[in-house]
Design an enzyme around this catalytic site. Sequence first.
Site, PDB file in Angstrom:
ATOM      1  N   HIS A  38     -26.245 -14.815  29.150  1.00  0.00           N
ATOM      2  CA  HIS A  38     -27.362 -15.711  29.473  1.00  0.00           C
ATOM      3  C   HIS A  38     -27.101 -16.430  30.803  1.00  0.00           C
ATOM      4  CE1 HIS A  38     -30.773 -18.257  27.553  1.00  0.00           C
ATOM      5  NE2 HIS A  38     -30.884 -18.221  28.861  1.00  0.00           N
TER       6      HIS A  38
ATOM      7  N   ARG B 197     -35.846 -14.346  26.107  1.00  0.00           N
ATOM      8  CA  ARG B 197     -35.143 -14.884  24.952  1.00  0.00           C
ATOM      9  C   ARG B 197     -34.873 -13.716  24.007  1.00  0.00           C
ATOM     10  NH1 ARG B 197     -34.486 -18.643  27.692  1.00  0.00           N
ATOM     11  NH2 ARG B 197     -34.928 -20.860  27.385  1.00  0.00           N
TER      12      ARG B 197
ATOM     13  N   GLU C 231     -27.315 -16.717  20.078  1.00  0.00           N
ATOM     14  CA  GLU C 231     -26.364 -16.745  21.194  1.00  0.00           C
ATOM     15  C   GLU C 231     -25.260 -17.744  20.857  1.00  0.00           C
ATOM     16  OE1 GLU C 231     -28.402 -17.550  24.869  1.00  0.00           O
ATOM     17  OE2 GLU C 231     -29.517 -15.687  24.750  1.00  0.00           O
TER      18      GLU C 231
HETATM   19  C1  8YV Z   1     -30.976 -22.116  30.911  1.00  0.00           C
HETATM   20  C2  8YV Z   1     -32.876 -20.589  30.670  1.00  0.00           C
HETATM   21  O1  8YV Z   1     -29.790 -22.266  31.585  1.00  0.00           O
HETATM   22  O2  8YV Z   1     -34.140 -21.989  32.027  1.00  0.00           O
HETATM   23  C3  8YV Z   1     -34.105 -21.357  30.949  1.00  0.00           C
HETATM   24  O3  8YV Z   1     -35.028 -21.301  30.107  1.00  0.00           O
HETATM   25  O4  8YV Z   1     -32.861 -19.737  29.823  1.00  0.00           O
HETATM   26  C4  8YV Z   1     -31.648 -20.884  31.445  1.00  0.00           C
HETATM   27  O5  8YV Z   1     -31.995 -21.102  32.789  1.00  0.00           O
HETATM   28  C5  8YV Z   1     -30.657 -21.998  29.443  1.00  0.00           C
HETATM   29  O6  8YV Z   1     -31.831 -22.166  28.722  1.00  0.00           O
HETATM   30  C6  8YV Z   1     -29.650 -23.083  29.052  1.00  0.00           C
HETATM   31  O7  8YV Z   1     -29.506 -23.060  27.648  1.00  0.00           O
END
Ligand code: 8YV
Length: 332
Positions: A290, A242, A271
């Site tokens: 992302h 993150r 983001e």
């Molecule tokens: C998601 C991700 O697609 O799984 C997670 O925590 O970061 C990604 O796989 C994302 O969070 C969608 O907002």
Amino acid sequence: KSNKPKVYISKPVPPEVLAYLQEHCECRMWDGQGTASRQQLLAELSEVEGLLMTGVPINEELLDRAPKLRAVSTISVGYNHFDIEAMRARGVIGTHTPYVLDDTVADLVLALMLSAARRIPELDAFVKQGRWQRGQGLTDEDFFGFDVHHRTLGLIGMGRIGDAIAQRAVHGFGMQLLYHNRSRKPEAEERFQAVYCELDELLRRSDFVVMMTPLTPETTRMIRREHFDLMKPTAFFINASRGQTVDEAALFDALQSGSIRGAGLDVFDPEPPRPDHPFFTLPNVVTLPHIGSATAATRLDMAMLAARNLVAALHGEQPPNIVPELLEQIER
Ligand code: 8YV
């Protein structure tokens, strides 16, 4: 009148996932582009018992507008958008989608390491802009990058995805593996000859530092200026966790000043990042939107798993992927 539980789906899901949900629930589907806005979502929740979503903050504001809500299922492995205390106080179950995305995200992390080290985006542009053809960059050194094989990987966060990264790096690229984690991982130390390090030592010794922790109060802005100052000037920083785990201004300064060699970033804070984000001026940063888990096959698996989690939670069954912090809620 249907006695199926009412569910709101706040982002597009593959048709087979919607079909599964409609067998078991009375579904309301967000019918706009992308995902429902916060206000649209809040306006739709007064009667629903289940919510299928990603990324939407599940906090008191939302929970107070959803008095019948019993379960929230996020199509993601990260659940930092869950306000655990607020959900626990209201007996709302939270589920996420571990396991199904580990390999896809790990592949992407290796892609970021290779892209940053071998300057793939920069040199791809060099060819596509005709600069090679015009005889620019005649000396070998103009194209030199850095090796990944046999170098040292410092993994911050040795969870499920970290383990998949370790498999690739150690067994595929012959890398030495250092790791820093909340707890020791003897099994990973055995399988990968991985060495547990305190954070500062990992940063000093690694050629590639990979951030792969969940976002928690402990990992928020975990990597700051003083951490980049410890890294080798030839080292690369990779973040696929993150954006909030890193002080972005400090990372930019480290890249611009040369105190680290380069970076590969799949996540930002916020983001999407501002269009004039300073990272975009740097040739030694690879930036992605992302996409860690973004393959059709994996996103289908994630959405289907999230749907199964939600149906199990609403039918009073023990859904397999309740987030750990809420698990005791169910076991009571
Ligand atoms: C998601 C991700 O697609 O799984 C997670 O925590 O970061 C990604 O796989 C994302 O969070 C969608 O907002």
